[in-house]
Structure formats: C-alpha cells, structure tokens
Design an enzyme around this catalytic site. Sequence first.
Site, PDB file in Angstrom:
ATOM      1  CG  LEU A  22     -31.478   1.184  30.073  1.00 27.33           C
ATOM      2  CD1 LEU A  22     -32.674   0.810  29.217  1.00 27.33           C
ATOM      3  CD2 LEU A  22     -31.931   1.730  31.412  1.00 27.33           C
ATOM      4  CG  ASP A  23     -28.193  -2.875  35.100  1.00 28.56           C
ATOM      5  OD1 ASP A  23     -27.192  -2.144  34.934  1.00 28.56           O
ATOM      6  OD2 ASP A  23     -28.763  -3.018  36.201  1.00 28.56           O
ATOM      7  CE  LYS A  24     -27.180 -10.593  28.492  1.00 30.96           C
ATOM      8  NZ  LYS A  24     -28.243 -11.459  28.941  1.00 30.96           N
TER       9      LYS A  24
END
Length: 184
Positions: A22-24
């Site tokens: 997942l993206d930050k």
Amino acid sequence: MVLSIILMKYGLHRKIRIVTRLDKDTSGVVVVAKCDYIQDMLTMQMQNNTFKKEYIGILDEIVEPKSGTIDAPIARKDGSIIERCISENGQKSITHYKATVTKENMSILHFILETGRTHQIRVHSKYIGHPIVGDTLYGNPSSLISRQALHAYKINFIHPITKKKVEFIADLPKDMSALIEKQN
C-alpha cells in the site's frame, strides 16, 4: 519491516515475501507469502487478473458520471522518483469506479483495479479532476483528515494450495468513517 519486527519479537525467524503493498498513508489489507512458491502463484494470479483488489476512496466534490472506467496510461513523472502522471508513454492502467455515496462536497467511491500501477487510484482520481481528499502529492492537504482518504478494503484470490476462493476484508478505519459522518 514492521511485520519482520513482530516475527522476531516472538522468536520467529521467517523470511516473508510481499505480495501486495500500500502507498504510504493508505490503510487496508496487504498480503504476504511465507514462501517463494506461494508468492509466485499469487503474482501469476495478479498477471491473469484473477487476484482482485478493491478500494474505498473519498474524493473532492461530486464525481460525474457516477460510475465508469478510467483507462489512462501511467508513467513516472519527469524529474521525480515518487510522483506519477498520465502519459501516452506510460504503462496501461485501468481503474473501474462507482460512486456509492455523494454528498455536498465529496463522493465516496468504490474502486476495482484491473491493473496495479504505483499510485494508480490517486493518479486516476486527479486525472478526472477529483483528487482523493487529503492527498498531498496529487491533491491538497485537508483539515478533515491527516492522510489521503483511501482504503484497500477487500482482496480475494484463489488459494494456491486449497484452490478455494479466499477473501479478506478490512473495515473502514475510524478516520475515514468520521470524515463521512461529518458530512451528514
């Protein structure tokens, strides 16, 4: 990294293999494999589009049309190692969406990814003129939430050993739920 620390805390010394990420500042379900074989099998499912990832996002303003498909290629933005952009030289990127709720100044969208490019939903949302609420890279910061309002809520795939469909769901986090409630 966090999972590795937890495993070491309990005396477990296993190498884990990241299947999804997942993206930050995006919340939700991630999948890890305990061996190369399982990782390879799940990666193959991603490539043949039998591994499904679904997200919920809160976007600025009312999205019209309320459902559709965004088919716009994504590439790394010139001069940036992080940011992506729509580019005719980019990789094929397809996102299906449907507005499940619309409010005065935002839309809650259900996203299904057909491809899995870095920042895909965030880039496609910006591309249609409705960035994710709180997305400081592709939109604007928000006083309503301290991160982008994007959540990977469901993943399903065929289990490589049992050959049965498995599904994992992560409830909407409190910060996104509170944001939706504030708009009522």
